[in-house]
Design an enzyme around this catalytic site. Structure first.
Site, PDB file in Angstrom:
ATOM      1  N   GLU A  77      17.365  -0.670  12.024  1.00 13.59           N
ATOM      2  CA  GLU A  77      16.043  -0.619  11.399  1.00 13.59           C
ATOM      3  C   GLU A  77      15.070   0.177  12.258  1.00 13.59           C
ATOM      4  OE1 GLU A  77      12.597  -3.478   9.422  1.00 13.59           O
ATOM      5  OE2 GLU A  77      13.971  -4.341  10.895  1.00 13.59           O
ATOM      6  N   PHE A 129      22.976  -7.058   2.011  1.00 13.02           N
ATOM      7  CA  PHE A 129      24.411  -6.804   1.920  1.00 13.02           C
ATOM      8  C   PHE A 129      24.662  -5.712   0.875  1.00 13.02           C
ATOM      9  CE2 PHE A 129      26.792 -10.885   3.430  1.00 13.02           C
ATOM     10  CZ  PHE A 129      26.278 -10.705   4.696  1.00 13.02           C
ATOM     11  N   HIS A 136      12.506  -5.996   8.566  1.00 11.83           N
ATOM     12  CA  HIS A 136      13.594  -6.860   8.100  1.00 11.83           C
ATOM     13  C   HIS A 136      14.033  -7.772   9.241  1.00 11.83           C
ATOM     14  CE1 HIS A 136      16.815  -8.174   5.549  1.00 11.83           C
ATOM     15  NE2 HIS A 136      17.754  -7.716   6.350  1.00 11.83           N
ATOM     16  N   LYS A 185      10.929 -13.399  10.275  1.00 13.48           N
ATOM     17  CA  LYS A 185      12.126 -14.237  10.361  1.00 13.48           C
ATOM     18  C   LYS A 185      12.237 -14.939  11.706  1.00 13.48           C
ATOM     19  CE  LYS A 185      14.787 -11.395   7.103  1.00 13.48           C
ATOM     20  NZ  LYS A 185      13.813 -10.306   6.866  1.00 13.48           N
ATOM     21  N   HIS A 242      15.684 -16.443   7.913  1.00 17.14           N
ATOM     22  CA  HIS A 242      15.952 -15.462   6.871  1.00 17.14           C
ATOM     23  C   HIS A 242      16.070 -16.183   5.537  1.00 17.14           C
ATOM     24  CE1 HIS A 242      17.317 -12.171   4.625  1.00 17.14           C
ATOM     25  NE2 HIS A 242      18.205 -11.637   5.458  1.00 17.14           N
ATOM     26  N   CYS A 296      19.716  -9.860   0.239  1.00 16.53           N
ATOM     27  CA  CYS A 296      18.531 -10.123   1.051  1.00 16.53           C
ATOM     28  C   CYS A 296      17.333  -9.252   0.677  1.00 16.53           C
ATOM     29  CB  CYS A 296      18.864  -9.924   2.532  1.00 16.53           C
ATOM     30  SG  CYS A 296      20.297 -10.867   3.065  1.00 16.53           S
TER      31      CYS A 296
END
Length: 788
Positions: free
Chosen positions: A312, A397, A301, A333, A338, A168
């Site tokens: 975050e 990830f 994010h 998002k 996403h 991502c």
């Protein structure tokens, strides 16, 4: 040397392009975002009855780019079409002409993706399950680097071509690497961005992790319950400020700097305190000459999962301190979902346009702020705000973190001066090949002419067997596929050889830049095949995290404790060379003291079937050409760091250069122009002349379509009566992305055995005409050996 990076080189954004759930342009994206319009709705293109959710951010705009990347076939790949569509807008908006305003050789590409052409793989695998032979073109769309080579060919861009896959965070990494390419002087312009399209595997995988929200995601909200997947592409055109001034190109914003880090914590979950993300934010500030009080807006994010959003928020507080309470943190998002590998580019575009229009974008779906997040989410619609600078966060990830720092034209901040030029040296090797474990086993096989591999159903294959315990305990290895085990084992050996394995602080400060062309195909196939035949209920949550290309780098960080900058380069058969080049640039720019650079490859049944089906690897070629598995890791280090530690120095990396044929997927320029340009540029950047080189370690592996152009180029550049033309892959096999590493280890062995201690040049090329040349020099002999 002439390739010292100049951090004073300003890098600007001249144009942007996008295709997203908000429509077919960057302005449509921005208008939808600033108005707080939610484009997450029921998905129509895929069957959605077996997942946690039926909604996603689907692109509904017609997508018909002008470039035909598969002449003679009626197959297309949507992720490639998205990328071309966004790129067409960015290139047209810039008003710049390739060749006229900027030479094609000075214009490169950095492409990012998470799933690449995996939808094409799904369609091919389903055809196989049904007893049909797929169109072989589908297999050529699957590798991430296909996107970089399609973009290079579509616009005739013959400069460096990179592809990045850090899940991502992919396109944020692509922007970071493109910034260094321009600052190093290797290009004047870079077309940079990312693309991803919906796949059944992605929906099944995130469903198996219970990560999807049944309603549009609500980041930072107290009642949030998961993310919404999206698709699309974003592209940004980066120029050096000097090039923008010379050409009169528009300037929307500046890209000041970046920060990269590894969590080394968990395959999918972030560190709960955001420790790794905070380091990325601090590094972005430091590299940009900014302080926390300069930041008023962060494009977060913000996925909407309970763990991500609070982690975050903790990271922003840890990095910005008291200034965080005055900083808006919002999530794009919430409106488009996403976009995985495209998220960094698309959210970067939103951040850039926010600076242009002085509007902080909203978190449209935020209702009832979670006190564990607690920062200002700009709920509802965009908010007018004085914005001179902004950050954009992307976390992926395997614990890959990235933060980008942007500024309005003429705004505050300036590239940090770094820590001064320093030589980059090789201090350790870890080697696993079919010839055995260790550099000596590899050298003995090559010196003895022991051809590796055996024939297997039309291909010649050389498999790497090794002591798996070097990758961890049996319990730890159950979480890894073979490519990850190769990465961990080779990196552990390389750190030990470099004398850094017992120094906890040194290991923690070490980063990982991994190269792989095949990547996690074993895990991807193992996950996807049951999903296609049995449905989403067959999705294995233990396998899904390993389907990202940077999974192996994440396992290295978790197993060894490395927490420095991490990235994964996926430039096909040139992936390892690309990783070495990126690592070199990062070290020269002072972004790290030490980097592990593994190149790893392992076969899967579907990968081998793909190679068999592609005409390039027909029966005649198959007898001459050997595919090989490998795990080879090099430790690259600033000389000053190596000397402080008393580390062994095996070689000096003098420099590198890359060039693209710009001919498209699976096609080379038969004249060898691209590889010639790469070799000449590498020599120029290192201040060497052809006669200074003692050996050319060639890419040649037994495919005439690639070998003949390289041979012709080498004959134009070198006097091959005086320069040895080494072809190790014809003996040891083509280790896909590990070819440059193979040659580097052998070059050091040759210096030790033959005593000819002069620089060498190493070539590595993808099957689509992306070429990288590296120049290595032997380390000076100790006084006791040289007699001085």
């Amino acid at each position: 040397m002439t390739d010292v990076p100049d951090p004073a080189v300003g890098v600007v954004i001249a144009a942007v392009g996008a295709i997203t759930p908000h429509g077919g342009s960057a302005e449509a994206l921005w208008e939808g975002v600033r108005a707080g319009q939610v484009a997450i709705a029921p998905v129509r293109r895929l069957p959605m009855d077996q997942y946690q959710t039926s909604v996603g951010g689907e692109v509904t705009e017609p997508c018909k780019p002008g470039y035909d990347y598969a002449p003679g076939s009626d197959t297309r790949d949507l992720s490639l079409d998205f990328a071309l569509t966004a790129a067409e807008e960015a290139m047209a908006s810039s008003g710049l002409r390739v060749g006229a305003d900027i030479p094609a050789e000075r214009w490169g590409v950095a492409y990012a993706t998470c799933h690449a052409g995996w939808r094409s793989a799904e369609l091919a695998l389903r055809q196989v399950q049904e007893g049909h032979a797929p169109d072989w073109h589908r297999y050529t769309y699957v590798p991430p680097h296909a996107g970089a080579e399609v973009l290079s060919a579509a616009f005739g861009l013959k400069g460096p071509a990179l592809s990045v896959n850090t899940a991502c965070a992919s396109s944020a990494h692509a922007l970071a690497h493109a910034l260094e390419v321009i600052r190093s002087g290797a290009a004047d312009a870079m077309l940079v961005g990312g693309s991803d399209a919906f796949t059944e595997s992605a929906f099944a995988g995130f469903s198996s992790l219970w990560s999807l929200s049944p309603e549009p995601a609500a980041p930072y909200s107290k009642d949030r319950c998961g993310l919404s997947l999206g698709e699309g592409s974003g592209m940004l055109l980066l120029l050096s400020r000097q090039t923008a001034e010379r050409t009169g190109a528009p300037v929307i914003a500046e890209l000041l700097g970046y920060g990269l880090s590894a969590d080394g914590y968990h395959p999918t979950a972030p560190h709960p305190e955001g420790e790794g993300a905070a380091r990325a934010i601090r590094a972005a500030l430091a590299s940009s000459g900014l302080v926390p009080d300069d930041i008023r807006y962060v494009n977060g994010h913000g996925t909407g999962t309970p763990k991500n959003d609070s982690a975050e928020s903790n990271a922003v507080r840890a990095a910005l301190g008291a200034a965080a309470e005055r900083t808006a943190l919002s999530s794009t998002k919430s409106m488009i979902g996403h976009l995985l590998g495209a998220a960094g580019a698309v959210e970067g575009i939103v951040t850039v346009l926010a600076l242009r229009d002085q509007v902080a974008p909203p978190t449209a779906t935020c209702a009832g702020l979670d006190p564990q997040c607690g920062l200002d989410p700009v709920a509802g619609t965009g908010r007018p705000m004085v914005l001179d600078t902004a950050l954009s966060n992307n976390f992926g990830f395997a614990g890959a973190n990235a933060t980008l720092a942007f500024a309005r034209p003429g705004g505050p901040g300036a590239p940090a001066s770094g820590i001064g030029p320093d030589e980059i040296v090789v201090t350790g090797f870890g080697v696993i090949t079919s010839a055995g474990e260790g550099a000596e086993a590899l050298w003995d096989a090559y010196a003895g002419g022991r051809r590796q591999g055996v024939a297997e159903d039309g291909l010649r294959l050389a498999r790497a067997e090794f002591d798996r315990s070097a990758a961890g305990t049996a319990r730890e290895r159950r979480r890894m596929d073979k490519v990850s085990q190769l990465a961990v084992a080779s990196c552990r050996a390389a750190l030990a050889a470099a004398g850094a394995d017992g120094d906890e602080a040194a290991v923690a400060a070490t980063g990982v830049v991994l190269g792989t062309g095949i990547g996690p195909m074993e895990s991807s196939e193992r996950f996807t095949v049951p999903v296609l035949s049995e449905g989403a209920r067959a999705a294995n949550p233990g396998v899904f995290p390993n389907t990202v290309f940077n999974g192996a780098a994440g396992h290295v960080a978790m197993a060894l404790g490395t927490k420095g900058p991490t990235s994964t380069l996926t430039s096909g058969h040139a992936a390892g060379a690309a990783a070495l080049g990126v690592a070199y640039d990062m070290l020269r720019a002072g972004r790290a003291e030490r980097l592990l650079v593994p190149a790893v490859e392992a076969f899967s049944p579907a990968v081998l079937e793909a190679y068999r089906s592609i005409p390039l690897f027909g029966s005649a070629a198959g007898r001459r050409y050997t595919l090989a598995e490998a795990g080879i890791a090099l430790v690259l280090e600033r000389r000053s760091s190596a000397q402080r530690r008393g580390a062994p120095i095996h070689a000096v990396v003098l420099g590198h250069a890359s060039a693209s044929d710009a001919c498209g997927i699976g096609r080379w320029d038969p004249s060898g122009d691209g590889v010639e340009r790469a070799m000449r540029a590498a020599l120029d950047r290192t201040g060497l002349r052809p006669h200074d080189i003692s050996a050319l370690w060639a890419n040649a592996a037994g495919l005439a379509a690639a070998d003949r152009p390289e041979q012709a180029a080498a004959e134009r550049v070198f006097d091959l009566d005086r320069v040895r033309f080494e072809t190790p892959k014809r003996v040891l096999g083509e280790p896909i992305g590990a070819g440059a590493h193979l040659s580097a280890v052998l070059a050091v062995g040759a210096w030790r055995q033959a005593g000819t201690r002069r620089p060498v040049l190493i070539n590595s090329s993808s099957l689509g005409g992306t070429h990288t040349s590296l120049v290595l020099s032997p380390a000076p002999l100790p006084v006791t050996e040289s007699g001085r």
